[in-house]
Design a protein around this motif. Structure first.
Motif, PDB file in Angstrom:
ATOM      1  N   ASP A  62      12.967 206.305  35.277  1.00  0.00           N
ATOM      2  CA  ASP A  62      14.080 206.545  34.359  1.00  0.00           C
ATOM      3  C   ASP A  62      14.269 205.395  33.366  1.00  0.00           C
ATOM      4  N   GLY A  63      13.620 204.257  33.626  1.00  0.00           N
ATOM      5  CA  GLY A  63      13.729 203.102  32.731  1.00  0.00           C
ATOM      6  C   GLY A  63      15.026 202.337  32.852  1.00  0.00           C
ATOM      7  N   ASP A  64      15.936 202.789  33.704  1.00  0.00           N
ATOM      8  CA  ASP A  64      17.241 202.149  33.823  1.00  0.00           C
ATOM      9  C   ASP A  64      17.492 201.533  35.193  1.00  0.00           C
ATOM     10  N   SER A  65      16.625 201.772  36.142  1.00  0.00           N
ATOM     11  CA  SER A  65      16.860 201.268  37.487  1.00  0.00           C
ATOM     12  C   SER A  65      15.580 200.642  38.039  1.00  0.00           C
ATOM     13  N   VAL A  66      15.755 199.918  39.139  1.00  0.00           N
ATOM     14  CA  VAL A  66      14.676 199.127  39.726  1.00  0.00           C
ATOM     15  C   VAL A  66      14.535 199.497  41.195  1.00  0.00           C
ATOM     16  N   GLN A  67      13.290 199.490  41.664  1.00  0.00           N
ATOM     17  CA  GLN A  67      13.035 199.704  43.082  1.00  0.00           C
ATOM     18  C   GLN A  67      12.029 198.670  43.568  1.00  0.00           C
ATOM     19  N   THR A  68      11.980 198.516  44.874  1.00  0.00           N
ATOM     20  CA  THR A  68      11.009 197.610  45.478  1.00  0.00           C
ATOM     21  C   THR A  68       9.650 198.307  45.565  1.00  0.00           C
ATOM     22  N   HIS A  69       8.625 197.529  45.852  1.00  0.00           N
ATOM     23  CA  HIS A  69       7.282 198.101  45.983  1.00  0.00           C
ATOM     24  C   HIS A  69       7.209 199.128  47.108  1.00  0.00           C
ATOM     25  N   ASN A  70       8.126 199.061  48.074  1.00  0.00           N
ATOM     26  CA  ASN A  70       8.161 200.054  49.145  1.00  0.00           C
ATOM     27  C   ASN A  70       9.279 201.078  48.935  1.00  0.00           C
ATOM     28  N   GLU A  71       9.632 201.260  47.666  1.00  0.00           N
ATOM     29  CA  GLU A  71      10.469 202.371  47.185  1.00  0.00           C
ATOM     30  C   GLU A  71      11.918 202.346  47.652  1.00  0.00           C
ATOM     31  N   VAL A  92      17.161 199.283  44.225  1.00  0.00           N
ATOM     32  CA  VAL A  92      18.005 198.092  44.159  1.00  0.00           C
ATOM     33  C   VAL A  92      19.309 198.473  43.454  1.00  0.00           C
ATOM     34  N   GLU A  93      20.404 198.416  44.199  1.00  0.00           N
ATOM     35  CA  GLU A  93      21.713 198.762  43.651  1.00  0.00           C
ATOM     36  C   GLU A  93      22.666 197.582  43.619  1.00  0.00           C
ATOM     37  N   GLU A 102      19.937 193.456  48.013  1.00  0.00           N
ATOM     38  CA  GLU A 102      20.434 193.868  49.317  1.00  0.00           C
ATOM     39  C   GLU A 102      19.290 194.083  50.314  1.00  0.00           C
ATOM     40  N   HIS A 103      18.061 194.194  49.819  1.00  0.00           N
ATOM     41  CA  HIS A 103      16.901 194.402  50.678  1.00  0.00           C
ATOM     42  C   HIS A 103      16.150 193.106  50.974  1.00  0.00           C
ATOM     43  N   GLY A 104      16.493 192.029  50.257  1.00  0.00           N
ATOM     44  CA  GLY A 104      15.806 190.755  50.409  1.00  0.00           C
ATOM     45  C   GLY A 104      15.381 190.222  49.045  1.00  0.00           C
ATOM     46  N   PRO A 105      14.665 189.086  49.026  1.00  0.00           N
ATOM     47  CA  PRO A 105      14.248 188.488  47.771  1.00  0.00           C
ATOM     48  C   PRO A 105      13.068 189.237  47.161  1.00  0.00           C
ATOM     49  N   GLY A 106      13.136 189.439  45.846  1.00  0.00           N
ATOM     50  CA  GLY A 106      12.060 190.143  45.157  1.00  0.00           C
ATOM     51  C   GLY A 106      11.695 189.484  43.842  1.00  0.00           C
ATOM     52  N   ALA A 107      10.429 189.629  43.471  1.00  0.00           N
ATOM     53  CA  ALA A 107       9.933 189.130  42.188  1.00  0.00           C
ATOM     54  C   ALA A 107       9.504 190.323  41.350  1.00  0.00           C
ATOM     55  N   PHE A 108       9.778 190.271  40.064  1.00  0.00           N
ATOM     56  CA  PHE A 108       9.359 191.367  39.206  1.00  0.00           C
ATOM     57  C   PHE A 108       7.847 191.402  39.078  1.00  0.00           C
ATOM     58  N   ASP A 109       7.284 192.588  39.208  1.00  0.00           N
ATOM     59  CA  ASP A 109       5.883 192.806  38.893  1.00  0.00           C
ATOM     60  C   ASP A 109       5.678 192.368  37.441  1.00  0.00           C
ATOM     61  N   GLY A 110       4.582 191.682  37.166  1.00  0.00           N
ATOM     62  CA  GLY A 110       4.332 191.190  35.812  1.00  0.00           C
ATOM     63  C   GLY A 110       4.417 192.263  34.754  1.00  0.00           C
ATOM     64  N   GLN A 111       4.024 193.492  35.087  1.00  0.00           N
ATOM     65  CA  GLN A 111       4.083 194.587  34.128  1.00  0.00           C
ATOM     66  C   GLN A 111       5.515 194.995  33.809  1.00  0.00           C
ATOM     67  N   ASP A 112       6.431 194.716  34.716  1.00  0.00           N
ATOM     68  CA  ASP A 112       7.827 195.106  34.516  1.00  0.00           C
ATOM     69  C   ASP A 112       8.730 193.936  34.153  1.00  0.00           C
ATOM     70  N   LEU A 113       8.167 192.737  34.086  1.00  0.00           N
ATOM     71  CA  LEU A 113       8.963 191.569  33.712  1.00  0.00           C
ATOM     72  C   LEU A 113       9.602 191.718  32.330  1.00  0.00           C
ATOM     73  N   PRO A 114       8.920 192.314  31.330  1.00  0.00           N
ATOM     74  CA  PRO A 114       9.582 192.493  30.029  1.00  0.00           C
ATOM     75  C   PRO A 114      10.902 193.261  30.106  1.00  0.00           C
ATOM     76  N   TRP A 115      11.003 194.216  31.039  1.00  0.00           N
ATOM     77  CA  TRP A 115      12.255 194.969  31.217  1.00  0.00           C
ATOM     78  C   TRP A 115      13.400 194.011  31.539  1.00  0.00           C
ATOM     79  N   ALA A 116      13.123 193.058  32.438  1.00  0.00           N
ATOM     80  CA  ALA A 116      14.153 192.099  32.827  1.00  0.00           C
ATOM     81  C   ALA A 116      14.418 191.095  31.710  1.00  0.00           C
ATOM     82  N   LEU A 117      13.370 190.622  31.069  1.00  0.00           N
ATOM     83  CA  LEU A 117      13.550 189.629  30.002  1.00  0.00           C
ATOM     84  C   LEU A 117      14.363 190.196  28.845  1.00  0.00           C
ATOM     85  N   GLU A 118      14.204 191.486  28.582  1.00  0.00           N
ATOM     86  CA  GLU A 118      14.993 192.127  27.516  1.00  0.00           C
ATOM     87  C   GLU A 118      16.476 192.161  27.847  1.00  0.00           C
TER      88      GLU A 118
END
Length: 199
Positions: free
Chosen positions: A83-92, A95-96, A114-130
């Motif tokens: 949807d481009g508006d929400s984030v999930q972990t690699h195990n689906e 993140v709310e 709420e699930h623990g510490p996570g790092a953005f996948d490099g391909q999705d880092l631009p979403w966060a930087l924006e």
């Protein structure tokens, strides 16, 4: 954890744990002995039975046996959902409730969720930087280098706009300090034998 795991643990409670076999890379891919796991059924099973112990060691509970996971970056890898508006972990896991945001010396973002510490996948880092904003009103192109130059542990002038209702302050945190600060182990090791003395 799935029901079959709980049944196996009840039946065989003392199976020794495995260390040094399973890995999670910075893109959220599972590897066994440095070989990429590609079968969707296996990936899904690992993801559904992935957790952390009280020492911050993440593992896959494979029936009665724990396989501890070596982490390239963080226990969770974050991806933007379709949807481009929400984030999930690699195990689906969706993140709310992000709780804190950290910027390392290379410009990568870590998120305490709420699930623990996570790092953005490099391909999705631009979403966060924006979604980064500067409290001083400077452009991000100007504010980001200033934030990167701060020492680890310093609060930056940046915030991450997670949603219309939530913005989180961004703190500098060097990559090497992230495990201790966020409570996880990148290279989990077995417990010392009972009764052994530390030198």
């Amino acid at each position: 954890m799935e029901d079959w795991v709980h049944r196996a643990l009840a039946r065989w409670p003392n199976v020794p744990a495995l260390f040094g076999w399973l890995q999670l890379d910075r893109r959220g891919r599972w590897l066994v002995r440095n070989e990429l796991i590609s079968r969707p059924q296996i990936i899904d099973t690992i993801g559904r039975n992935y957790a952390a112990d009280e020492q911050g060691r993440w593992y896959f509970q494979n029936g009665p046996q724990r396989g501890y996971v070596a982490l390239e970056t963080a226990p969770l890898v974050l991806r933007v959902r379709g949807d481009g508006d929400s984030v999930q972990t690699h195990n689906e896991l969706i993140v709310e409730q992000p709780r804190a945001v950290y910027l390392d010396e290379e410009g990568s973002l870590l998120l305490m969720t709420e699930h623990g510490p996570g790092a953005f996948d490099g391909q999705d880092l631009p979403w966060a930087l924006e979604r980064l904003r500067s409290a001083g009103g400077e452009s991000i192109d100007d504010a980001l280098p200033v934030a990167l130059a701060l020492p680890s542990g310093a609060r930056t002038a940046l915030t991450l706009r997670w949603s219309a209702a939530l913005s989180l302050p961004v703190q500098r945190l060097d990559n090497a300090e992230a495990p201790a600060a966020l409570g996880f182990q990148r290279d989990p090791q077995p417990d010392p034998p009972a009764g052994s003395a530390l030198n």
